[in-house]
Design an enzyme around this catalytic site. Structure first.
Site, PDB file in Angstrom:
ATOM      1  N   SER A 126       0.899  -1.353  -0.060  1.00  0.00           N
ATOM      2  CA  SER A 126       0.064  -0.216   0.186  1.00  0.00           C
ATOM      3  C   SER A 126       0.818   1.251   0.219  1.00  0.00           C
ATOM      4  CB  SER A 126      -0.998   0.061   1.247  1.00  0.00           C
ATOM      5  OG  SER A 126      -1.909  -1.101   1.266  1.00  0.00           O
ATOM      6  N   LYS A 178     -23.117  16.749   5.721  1.00  0.00           N
ATOM      7  CA  LYS A 178     -22.166  17.185   6.597  1.00  0.00           C
ATOM      8  C   LYS A 178     -21.711  16.187   7.775  1.00  0.00           C
ATOM      9  CE  LYS A 178     -19.795  20.137   8.951  1.00  0.00           C
ATOM     10  NZ  LYS A 178     -18.385  20.628   8.447  1.00  0.00           N
TER      11      LYS A 178
END
Length: 324
Positions: A126, A178
């Site tokens: 990764s 949000k």
């Protein structure tokens, strides 16, 4: 009278002993202060780099995060004319994409100035592989693990658990997305789509980076970027690795491709760490954390605890083996 004289003699002997040990303590303190810069130099490998041509080896291990001290070291090595090449010794499952990106960019600045080679230990996955890809030559062992090219965004839905214990969390938001996803309520389809766009954007960037650095076609890069991990031997076959071996292969590449002398010293270099939250110098702090069974590379106790629980902020590029 005789006893008083003996008492006076004993007191004088005691004062003499106390004076002697005060002098010893002051001398020890002076030596410790004088040795401080030498300790830092030994920790950072400055002895091997001061005015003498060398190759610097920098260890990048554990979970990758934004590390300003490490970035400063890499930039210093890029500017240091006595450093003729740099080896990135990588042993990492990855970490945050921001941490990997910052190290990648710092490594590329080195590669623009001098030879840069990545030495894969047990693992460069990764974000760890992202950093390795910044080098001009990747060397791994046959049994090393490389790859796991991809991005992950993990979040927790604790709403069912909270409901069982009678906890109700309310919020007033300026817009539906949000602070999404929230652990206090099930994730909406709109929030999942938002996260998917975020992951896809970062994934595309990662794949393009690997394709550019490893000279892959878009199709080749995509085929190798499904999250799979590969052995070092497989990585050599599919182009993720340039050679198998260790220091001997690194020296061969530096000699044959860049003309560095065979016997040039390879010197371990470490970032200069300030005293952390534990108030200890790096060596003492590492010993203390190791005694507690925590990661001795952590900069503070909170950092060590975070490492032990795997808590990370931001998007992750992290290889996570499935639990057996």
């Amino acid at each position: 009278m005789g006893r008083s004289a003996e008492d006076m003699i004993d007191r004088r002997r005691l004062r003499a002993k106390l004076g002697f040990w005060r002098i010893v303590a002051l001398v020890c303190l002076a030596v410790a202060i004088a040795a401080g810069p030498l300790f830092v130099a030994a920790q950072t490998g400055l002895f091997g780099a001061a005015g003498v041509a060398s190759v610097a080896r920098v260890e990048i291990s554990g979970i990758i995060r934004q590390d300003d001290d490490l970035l400063e070291l890499l930039d210093t090595l890029a500017r240091d004319d006595t450093v003729k090449g740099v080896v990135l010794a990588i042993n990492s499952p990855g970490g945050t994409t921001v941490g990997g990106e910052s190290l990648y960019e710092a490594a590329r600045r080195i590669a623009e100035a001098k030879p840069l080679v990545a030495e894969v230990g047990s693992l460069a996955a990764s974000a760890g592989y992202m950093v390795a890809a910044a080098s001009d030559h990747i060397v791994a062992r046959e049994s090393s693990i490389v790859g796991s090219i991809g991005v992950i965004f993990q979040y927790v839905d604790a709403s069912t658990l909270l409901g069982r214990v009678g906890v109700d969390v309310n919020a007033v938001k300026s817009s539906p997305l949000k602070a999404e996803p929230s652990p206090f309520q099930p994730t909406s389809e709109e929030a999942r789509q938002m996260i998917a766009r975020l992951v896809a954007s970062t994934y595309d960037w990662f794949v393009d980076l690997v394709a550019a650095r490893r000279d892959f076609s878009p199709a080749q890069a995509r085929a190798l970027s499904d999250g799979s991990v590969f052995s070092g031997r497989q990585g050599l076959d599919n182009g993720l690795v340039d050679a198998l071996g260790g220091e001997g292969e690194i020296r061969r590449w530096l000699r044959e491709e860049h003309g560095l002398p065979e016997g040039i010293a390879i010197v371990d270099r470490e970032p200069v760490r300030e005293r952390g939250a534990l108030g200890l110098l790096p060596g003492m702090r590492a010993s203390f954390l190791a005694f507690l069974g925590l990661d001795p590379r952590a900069e503070s106790l909170p950092d060590a605890l975070a490492r032990s629980t795997g808590q990370l902020d931001g998007l992750l590029s992290l290889w996570q083996p499935a639990a057996g």
